[in-house]
Design an enzyme around this catalytic site. Sequence first.
Site, PDB file in Angstrom:
ATOM      1  N   CYS A 124       0.800  -1.071   0.117  1.00  0.00           N
ATOM      2  CA  CYS A 124       0.034   0.050  -0.061  1.00  0.00           C
ATOM      3  C   CYS A 124       1.117   1.184   0.005  1.00  0.00           C
ATOM      4  CB  CYS A 124      -0.998   0.000   1.130  1.00  0.00           C
ATOM      5  SG  CYS A 124      -2.593   0.956   0.796  1.00  0.00           S
ATOM      6  N   HIS A 148      -3.776  -5.547   2.180  1.00  0.00           N
ATOM      7  CA  HIS A 148      -3.424  -5.621   3.687  1.00  0.00           C
ATOM      8  C   HIS A 148      -3.915  -6.865   4.151  1.00  0.00           C
ATOM      9  CE1 HIS A 148      -2.040  -1.253   4.267  1.00  0.00           C
ATOM     10  NE2 HIS A 148      -2.878  -1.129   3.567  1.00  0.00           N
TER      11      HIS A 148
HETATM   12  N1  GLN Z   1      -2.080   7.040   2.280  1.00  0.00           N
HETATM   13  C1  GLN Z   1      -2.180   5.961   1.206  1.00  0.00           C
HETATM   14  C2  GLN Z   1      -3.604   6.265   0.553  1.00  0.00           C
HETATM   15  O1  GLN Z   1      -4.508   6.629   1.166  1.00  0.00           O
HETATM   16  C3  GLN Z   1      -1.919   4.631   1.589  1.00  0.00           C
HETATM   17  C4  GLN Z   1      -2.841   4.337   2.247  1.00  0.00           C
HETATM   18  C5  GLN Z   1      -2.511   2.809   2.922  1.00  0.00           C
HETATM   19  O2  GLN Z   1      -1.238   2.349   3.185  1.00  0.00           O
HETATM   20  N2  GLN Z   1      -3.407   1.913   3.673  1.00  0.00           N
HETATM   21  O3  GLN Z   1      -3.549   5.832  -0.672  1.00  0.00           O
END
Ligand code: GLN
Length: 245
Positions: free
Chosen positions: A93, A191
Amino acid sequence: MRIVVGHLYPDYLNIYADRGNIAVLAERARARGHRLDVRAIGMRDPVPPGEIDLFYVGGGQDREQELVAYDLAAKADPLRQAVEGGAAFLAVCGGYQLLGRFYRDLAGTELPGIGLLPLHTIAGRRRMIGDVLLRCDWAGETLAGFENHAGRTVLEDGAEPLGRVVAGFGNDGTSGFEGCRYRRAYGTYLHGPLLPRNPWFADRLLEEALAHVGVEVRLDPLPDDLERRAHDVSAERARTRGGRF
Ligand code: GLN
């Protein structure tokens, strides 16, 4: 064998229990008589050339990404050289987004990436949240997990996706692709953490890290009944309710 893992920014990029991926790798390595030597690589820490067999970076909110992006960009050359040299890499992510050319966050700030993966990401207003199921034709397998991101990732020329979206949003909610892979480097929005419910992928990363150590091996299968059931439950959730705003 000893497998050296470089865990990038464990204190900043670690949401949705992403650090659980390291625990799974350690346990599956131990079950085959190998040992994981996990080293944290944080702010201003050098990336020792050739020493790391497997790099790992988790996810994080825009705020955390802003805190680490410039330090990570300063490590771009040794990280790219390491992957060209055969090191494995799993990025999840927010960490995945920073392996591309840039991430433009919701505030419009353009954070530099390390340019390892041919992609860029632009945050949108509506977050893409839910269970995800991918088909990875290159491995004849599926991946199941959970996504929560504002970023829309655009794969650029020559980019290989990690998988095709069966259910969920994936990179951008429209292309039908998720993640990106290059050599032994893999980026994904999944995740969960990802690896407990996708043991084949954990073993793939371990095999590629061992290849970097100098040992070409197919790991013996483990009795993964619980892991397979977790995968199936996650996959079913994705089919029934994934990919809806
Ligand atoms: N901040 C990034 C987004 O919103 C990644 C989010 C995350 O790692 N879950 O896309």
